[in-house]
Write an enzyme that holds these catalytic residues in place. Structure first.
Site, PDB file in Angstrom:
ATOM      1  N   ALA A   1      17.201 -11.158  51.566  1.00 32.02           N
ATOM      2  CA  ALA A   1      17.808 -11.019  52.899  1.00 32.02           C
ATOM      3  C   ALA A   1      18.373  -9.613  53.001  1.00 32.02           C
ATOM      4  CB  ALA A   1      18.918 -12.048  53.092  1.00 32.02           C
ATOM      5  N   HIS A   2      17.893  -8.863  53.966  1.00 31.64           N
ATOM      6  CA  HIS A   2      18.376  -7.487  54.126  1.00 31.64           C
ATOM      7  C   HIS A   2      18.426  -7.035  55.585  1.00 31.64           C
ATOM      8  CE1 HIS A   2      14.076  -6.799  54.634  1.00 31.64           C
ATOM      9  NE2 HIS A   2      14.386  -5.653  55.213  1.00 31.64           N
TER      10      HIS A   2
END
Ligand code: UD1
Ligand code: UDP
Length: 378
Positions: A210-211
Site C-alpha cells: 500500500a503506497h
C-alpha cells in the site's frame, strides 16, 4: 498522428520503480534490434531499493542522462523534470520519445516532447480509474491526449480511448508487464531465497503493498486499511508480509501509527524476491497498479484496497476484488478470494508487447493510424 518517416532514434524517459520494470522488456528489445536510444532517468525515485536494484537485477544499461530531480510537490517536481527532459531533447533531437504509465515522470517526458513537436509513444495508454482525485489519473488523461502512439494493453482500454476521440492512434499491444513477469517468474522460483529468509511457507502467508497517496497520506484511511487486513489475517493466523514503500513508511513514522501485530513490515524487495512472494502468497492485498496485474498473471487472487481501479479487467476475469478501505469489507473480500482457483484468462496479452511496440516503431513505413496487428491480443 504525423506522417513523418518511421522513428528510429528513441529517447526513453523513466523515473520510478514500476517504469523501470515495465520498460525493461522494451529496452532489451531496442538493444537486440540495435535501435539507437537515449535513456533518461528523471530521478523521481532514487532510494537504491526503488531504483538501482532494478537496473542491476534486470541487467539494464545505466541511464545516459540522470536528471536527479528527487522528491518535491507535484508542480515543482514535474517542472524540474520538464526542464531537464527538454534540454536532452534539444541535444538528442530524437524521432520519438517513449514514456510508460502514469507518473509525474511520464507526464513530464510526454509534455516536453509534445511541446517540441517530437512524436510521443505512450506505453500502457488508455487506463482510466475515472477518479480525478488520483494524481495518476490526470497524468494518464493528459499524456494520452498529447501522444501520437497509444500502445494500449487491452480491448477495454482501447474502448476508453476511442470514446475520447483518439481512435486514429491506438495500437493494442498487450502490457509489457506480462513480458517482464514471464521473463522473470521462473528465474525467481529458481534463485530467490526470500521464503526461507522470511520463514514463510508457500500458500500460508499474505502479501500486502500500500503506497497510494490517497490511502497512506490520511491517517484514518491508512489505519482502516491495516486493521482490515490484520483482522482477516487473524482468521487463519497467517502472517501478512508488507514490503513497505518509503512514502508509507514516512507516514507511519509521522502519524506514529501502531501497525497491527499480524502485519510484518519489511524493506522494499527486489523484483525476483517480490515476484516469488506474489507467486506463492495465499492472497495479495494491494493498492498498486502493477501488483493487481502481476497477481492476475501469476495466478494469485488479489484484493484491491481501493474503491476504483484502472485495471477492471482483473476484476472481470475473477482474479481481483475491489474492497475499498472499510475493515468489514476487506475481511469479506478476503474470505471471498481466499482459495479461489486461478483458472482465469490473463487479459493483458501474451508477453510480446515490447516486440509489437518495436515492430510498430521501426516499420519501414509509418504505422497506419488505428491499425491493430492481426495477432494482437484483443
Ligand atoms: C510515484 C507515482 C505513483 C507510483 C509510485 C510507484 C506520481 C504522482 N506518483 O508515487 O503513481 O505508483 O511512484 O512506486 O508520479 N521517496 C523516497 N525514496 C524514493 C522516492 C520517494 O524516500 O526513491 C519518498 C519521499 O519521501 C517522497 C515520497 O516517497 O516524498 C513520495 O515519492 P513520489 O515519487 O512523490 O511519489 P510515490 O508515492 O513514490
Ligand atoms: N515491486 C517490487 N518490490 C516491492 C514492491 C513492488 O519489485 O517491494 C514491483 C512489483 O513487482 C511491480 C512494481 O514494483 O512490478 C509495482 O510498483 P508500485 O506498486 O510501486 O507502483 P504502481 O504499479 O502502483 O504504479
Amino acid at each position: 498522428m504525423s506522417t513523418q518517416s518511421t522513428p528510429t532514434n528513441v529517447v526513453i524517459v523513466l523515473g520510478t520503480r514500476p517504469e523501470i520494470i515495465k520498460f525493461a522488456p522494451v529496452i532489451r528489445e531496442c538493444i537486440d534490434r540495435e535501435v539507437p536510444f537515449t535513456l533518461v532517468h528523471t530521478g523521481q525515485h532514487y532510494s537504491p531499493d526503488l531504483d538501482e536494484v532494478f537496473f542491476d537485477q534486470l541487467e539494464l544499461p545505466a541511464p545516459d542522462v540522470h536528471l536527479g530531480v528527487g522528491s518535491d510537490s507535484h508542480g515543482k517536481q514535474t517542472a524540474a523534470m520538464l526542464e531537464g527532459v527538454e534540454e536532452v531533447l534539444f541535444d538528442v533531437e530524437p524521432d520519438v520519445v517513449l514514456v510508460q504509465g502514469d507518473t509525474n515522470s511520464t507526464l513530464a517526458g510526454a509534455l516536453a516532447a509534445a511541446k517540441l513537436n517530437i512524436e510521443v509513444g505512450h506505453i500502457e495508454a488508455g487506463l482510466r480509474s475515472f477518479d480525478r482525485e488520483m494524481p495518476e489519473e490526470t497524468n494518464r488523461v493528459v499524456v494520452d491526449h498529447i501522444a501520437d502512439y497509444l500502445f494500449t494493453p487491452t480491448s477495454e482500454t482501447r474502448e476508453y480511448l476511442e470514446r475520447e476521440g483518439l481512435s486514429d492512434r491506438i495500437f493494442v499491444t498487450g502490457n509489457t508487464v506480462v513480458d517482464a513477469a514471464h521473463q522473470y517468474a521462473d528465474v525467481a522460483a529458481e534463485k530467490s531465497t526470500v521464503l526461507d529468509e522470511l520463514g514463510l511457507e508457500p500458500g500460508e502467508f499474505y502479501l500486502l503493498t500500500a503506497h497510494r497517496a490517497e490511502n497512506v497520506d490520511q491517517l484514518d484511511r491508512f489505519s482502516s486499511l491495516l486493521d482490515g487486513v490484520a483482522q482477516f489475517a487473524d482468521e487463519t493466523g497467517w502472517d501478512v508480509v508488507y514490503p513497505i514503500h518509503p512514502r508509507a513508511q514516512n507516514r507511519i513514522d509521522a502519524f506514529d501509527l501502531e501497525v497491527p501485530d499480524a502485519i510484518r513490515l519489511v524493506e522494499p524487495l527486489d523484483f525476483l524476491d517480490f515476484l516469488r512472494l506474489e507467486s506463492t502468497a495465499a492472497l495479495a492485498f494491494t493498492d498498486s497498479g502493477g501488483v493487481q496485474e502481476e497477481t492476475c498473471i501469476l495466478g494469485t487472487p488479489c484484493v484491491t484496497l481501493r474503491y476504483t481501479t484502472e485495471r477492471p479487467e482483473t476484476v472481470y476475469v475473477g482474479a481481483n476484488c475491489l474492497a475499498g478501505l472499510d475493515p468489514v469489507d476487506i475481511v469479506d473480500a478476503g474470505r471471498q478470494m481466499l482459495g479461489k482457483r486461478p483458472d482465469w484468462d490473463v487479459p493483458f496479452g501474451d508477453g510480446r508487447a515490447a516486440e509489437r511496440i518495436l515492430d510498430l516503431l521501426t516499420a519501414p513505413t509509418s504505422p497506419t493510424a488505428g491499425t491493430i496487428p492481426a495477432e494482437t491480443p484483443q
